[in-house]
Scaffold this motif. Structure first.
Motif, PDB file in Angstrom:
ATOM      1  N   UNK A   1       0.829  -1.210   0.000  1.00 35.45           N
ATOM      2  CA  UNK A   1       0.000   0.000   0.000  1.00 35.45           C
ATOM      3  C   UNK A   1       0.861   1.256   0.000  1.00 35.45           C
ATOM      4  N   UNK A   2       2.077   1.168   0.548  1.00 33.93           N
ATOM      5  CA  UNK A   2       3.015   2.294   0.508  1.00 33.93           C
ATOM      6  C   UNK A   2       3.592   2.466  -0.889  1.00 33.93           C
ATOM      7  N   UNK A   3       3.942   1.360  -1.520  1.00 28.83           N
ATOM      8  CA  UNK A   3       4.421   1.419  -2.907  1.00 28.83           C
ATOM      9  C   UNK A   3       3.339   1.996  -3.808  1.00 28.83           C
ATOM     10  N   UNK A   4       2.110   1.586  -3.587  1.00 21.83           N
ATOM     11  CA  UNK A   4       1.003   2.116  -4.373  1.00 21.83           C
ATOM     12  C   UNK A   4       0.908   3.624  -4.208  1.00 21.83           C
ATOM     13  N   UNK A   5       1.087   4.123  -2.983  1.00 21.61           N
ATOM     14  CA  UNK A   5       1.050   5.571  -2.754  1.00 21.61           C
ATOM     15  C   UNK A   5       2.153   6.305  -3.492  1.00 21.61           C
ATOM     16  N   UNK A   6       3.348   5.741  -3.521  1.00 20.10           N
ATOM     17  CA  UNK A   6       4.477   6.367  -4.214  1.00 20.10           C
ATOM     18  C   UNK A   6       4.217   6.434  -5.715  1.00 20.10           C
ATOM     19  N   UNK A   7       3.776   5.324  -6.302  1.00 18.73           N
ATOM     20  CA  UNK A   7       3.513   5.288  -7.743  1.00 18.73           C
ATOM     21  C   UNK A   7       2.374   6.239  -8.088  1.00 18.73           C
ATOM     22  N   UNK A   8       1.334   6.266  -7.251  1.00 17.14           N
ATOM     23  CA  UNK A   8       0.206   7.173  -7.491  1.00 17.14           C
ATOM     24  C   UNK A   8       0.658   8.626  -7.457  1.00 17.14           C
ATOM     25  N   UNK A   9       1.536   8.961  -6.521  1.00 16.51           N
ATOM     26  CA  UNK A   9       2.063  10.325  -6.438  1.00 16.51           C
ATOM     27  C   UNK A   9       2.798  10.695  -7.727  1.00 16.51           C
ATOM     28  N   UNK A  10       3.629   9.787  -8.213  1.00 14.63           N
ATOM     29  CA  UNK A  10       4.397  10.069  -9.429  1.00 14.63           C
ATOM     30  C   UNK A  10       3.467  10.276 -10.627  1.00 14.63           C
ATOM     31  N   UNK A  11       2.450   9.445 -10.749  1.00 15.43           N
ATOM     32  CA  UNK A  11       1.504   9.582 -11.853  1.00 15.43           C
ATOM     33  C   UNK A  11       0.665  10.853 -11.711  1.00 15.43           C
ATOM     34  N   UNK A  12       0.382  11.238 -10.467  1.00 13.97           N
ATOM     35  CA  UNK A  12      -0.394  12.460 -10.234  1.00 13.97           C
ATOM     36  C   UNK A  12       0.342  13.682 -10.756  1.00 13.97           C
ATOM     37  N   UNK A  13       1.652  13.669 -10.701  1.00 21.19           N
ATOM     38  CA  UNK A  13       2.421  14.814 -11.224  1.00 21.19           C
ATOM     39  C   UNK A  13       2.184  14.996 -12.724  1.00 21.19           C
TER      40      UNK A  13
END
Length: 278
Positions: free
Chosen positions: A160-172
């Motif tokens: 779930x932490x990895x998912x948050x990191x990837x989501x943040x990158x895509x959000x940019x």
């Protein structure tokens, strides 16, 4: 009381069209300012030629041609600035050796494939690079994108932490930030100018968009907490001069910061606290 629907309402946690356009315009304004001295000189020359009709009848035509040619060239130059960061993906990957194993890659690609559809971002290739620091970045690589994640992050972060990191990158990318950040990384500027071009506090905004999309702020907060507790080891890329120049594209822009700064919206400690209170 009957419900009232507001057709102008917009979800504050979703990237708006105006927000994306604003970030695109930042790059254009920056490029225009870089050519402002030449633009003023050409404008003065063109006006002088156009006003020269009383001296030589054909001078105004020359002035118009000069103005039109320069405007065409200016538009070309401004457009080229948005493409300058497209080489960053290849340059960044060249700084690392490959990391992780087959299971790590499957884990990362599975998360990326699911979230890329959620964020409407395609053309993303995933890479695990060997480094003892926790970090990640989504960067332009030609006309596509490269998602770069460190081996330590893959090994130590919960799913779930990895998912948050990837989501943040895509959000940019959804926010239209990648052109700003990649240009700030590759062009010759002072640190303050780089930060202004990349955008102060934009990682905080990307956290909002990411957390709202995955609907679990605490996963992203946990990733930020782990980043806040780490200090890059000797020999890590995140202690290098190159990282100091390219920091603006990374999930943790201040990996080399020894103490947190709660007055900085890009600080991982502050970002974690904000998500925990959401």
């Amino acid at each position: 009381m009957a419900p009232v629907l507001d057709p102008t309402w917009q979800n504050p946690y979703a990237p708006s069209t105006s927000e994306r356009h604003h970030n695109v315009r930042v790059v254009r304004r920056f490029a225009f300012k870089r050519r402002l001295p030449q633009t003023i000189v050409i404008a003065v020359v063109a006006l002088a030629l156009i006003a020269g009709v009383v001296v030589v009848p054909w001078l105004p035509a020359v002035g118009v041609v000069v103005a039109v040619v320069y405007i065409w060239d200016l538009r070309r130059v401004i457009a080229s600035y948005a493409r300058r960061g497209q080489s960053l993906g290849g340059a960044l990957l060249a700084e690392f050796s490959p990391g992780g194993d087959g299971a790590d890659r499957v884990r990362l690609v599975t998360v990326l494939d699911r979230l890329a559809a959620t964020f409407g971002v395609d053309g993303v290739s995933a890479f695990i690079v060997s480094d003892p620091g926790y970090n990640a970045a989504l960067v332009p690589n030609g006309t596509n994108f490269s998602l770069v994640v460190t081996s330590s992050l893959i090994q130590d972060f919960e799913l779930i932490e990895l998912e948050g990191v990837v989501a943040h990158c895509l959000a940019r990318q959804r926010l239209g930030l990648l052109d700003r950040e990649s240009l700030a990384s590759v062009i010759s500027l002072s640190d303050d100018q780089r930060q202004t071009l990349a955008g102060d506090g934009k990682t905080y905004r990307a956290d909002e968009v990411a957390a709202a999309s995955i609907r679990y702020p605490l996963g992203l907060a946990g990733a930020l907490r782990k980043c806040a507790r780490q200090h890059p080891a000797e020999g890590s890329f995140f202690n290098s001069v190159t990282y100091a120049q390219w920091r603006w594209v990374f999930f943790d822009q201040w990996s080399d910061r020894r103490e947190g700064d709660l007055g900085d919206l890009d600080d991982v400690e502050l970002r974690a606290r904000a998500l925990e209170e959401w």
